[in-house]
Design a protein around this motif. Sequence first.
Motif, PDB file in Angstrom:
ATOM      1  N   PRO A  91       6.200   2.431   1.148  1.00 16.06           N
ATOM      2  CA  PRO A  91       5.783   1.165   0.559  1.00 16.06           C
ATOM      3  C   PRO A  91       3.929   0.826   0.780  1.00 16.06           C
ATOM      4  O   PRO A  91       3.538   0.360  -0.247  1.00 16.06           O
ATOM      5  CB  PRO A  91       6.484   0.046   1.256  1.00 16.06           C
ATOM      6  N   CYS A  92       3.665   1.090   1.788  1.00 14.23           N
ATOM      7  CA  CYS A  92       2.367   0.951   1.994  1.00 14.23           C
ATOM      8  C   CYS A  92       1.491   2.309   1.202  1.00 14.23           C
ATOM      9  O   CYS A  92       0.470   1.816   0.508  1.00 14.23           O
ATOM     10  CB  CYS A  92       1.855   1.140   3.504  1.00 14.23           C
TER      11      CYS A  92
ATOM     12  N   THR B  78       2.247  -0.488  -6.455  1.00 17.91           N
ATOM     13  CA  THR B  78       2.680  -1.817  -6.369  1.00 17.91           C
ATOM     14  C   THR B  78       1.655  -2.789  -5.791  1.00 17.91           C
ATOM     15  O   THR B  78       0.953  -2.316  -5.231  1.00 17.91           O
ATOM     16  CB  THR B  78       4.149  -1.819  -5.506  1.00 17.91           C
TER      17      THR B  78
ATOM     18  N   GLY C  37       3.404  -3.881  -0.282  1.00 17.26           N
ATOM     19  CA  GLY C  37       4.307  -2.996   0.444  1.00 17.26           C
ATOM     20  C   GLY C  37       4.749  -3.314   1.819  1.00 17.26           C
ATOM     21  O   GLY C  37       3.684  -3.592   2.702  1.00 17.26           O
TER      22      GLY C  37
ATOM     23  N   SER D 163       5.614  -2.526   5.159  1.00 20.34           N
ATOM     24  CA  SER D 163       5.571  -1.381   5.959  1.00 20.34           C
ATOM     25  C   SER D 163       5.023  -1.623   7.202  1.00 20.34           C
ATOM     26  O   SER D 163       5.633  -2.752   8.131  1.00 20.34           O
ATOM     27  CB  SER D 163       4.450  -0.570   5.244  1.00 20.34           C
TER      28      SER D 163
END
Length: 343
Positions: free
Chosen positions: A213-214, A222, A225, A227
Amino acid sequence: MKLVNQIKLVALGLTGSMVLAASVAQAQTELKVYTALETEQLKPYAKAFNEQYPDIKIKWVRDSTGIVTAKLLAEKNNPQADVVWGLAATSLLVLKEQNMLQPYAPKGIEMLSPKFRDADANPSWVGMDAWMGALCFNTIEAKKHGLPKPTSWEDLTKPVYKGHVIMPNPASSGTGFLDVSSWLQMFGEDKGWGYMDRLHNNIARYTHSGSKPCKLAAAGETAIGISFAYKGANLKKKGAPLDLVFPQEGLGWDMEAAAIVKGTDKMDAAKKLMDFAITKQANEMYNKSFAVVGYPGVAKPIPHYPADAEALMIDNNFEWAASKRKEILSTWQARYDGKSDPK
């Protein structure tokens, strides 16, 4: 004749070197080490260990926390790993409950902070460092979509963030599990699941990696994130347009830890790795990535981490999280797995 003799001497020297190299290679013990460490950490950690123990070769088997844990559990009756070096303490507590760890007190264990070791007199695992949750917030994407910077976990449930949040699946990611288990502890179980219901409305997808996500936020795929701090700080250091957000309610966290797998036939080498894993040298190495480590007095501030990192960490009940792990994951998957990435 003189030239011939010189050639013979060179040939003998080369042969001797080859024989010596072969004998050294044969003398090496190969340890199969299961880990969820980040890929870029593997070579430096192995190199530091081999400076002290050149006769032991580490064969890494690396994957995300949930996958490594599932692999170890699946191999319970036929263990393939010798040592675990860099897996969540909550996972090792599950393995301990299944009688899959070989108790061993590494040399110098008395130097570790008490919360970074198994409480048993003959411990089954030892802690290395603590990794904590964080939000990776892409400032460029946020401006593009008119998104304010969140300051709390609760902020992420606001309608403005719908479709702009990505988080890890707790069944495959240790980071995902520490988030879910920490929300249940911080808010209480009923309110915790209620919070996740509202958060789910804004989630674009769940990944099978805690760092992904990061990475996606850093790449502009995105805006937010969910993370962990190490990955966010590392990407920001490399120039990613990220702000790290540490939600004000508190941060979930887990320990990276090490243990010997019961049944290994390389016990002497496994003990040497455990001895090394808790040394001051090893903890200084962990501190290059994490602000909180097991050896008191070693940790130095890390860029982009909060100065009071340890104070932000919740009072995590690892035993509760480990004992409830199966139930938590089953409930989570039944409610939210429809947005997970394909495996």
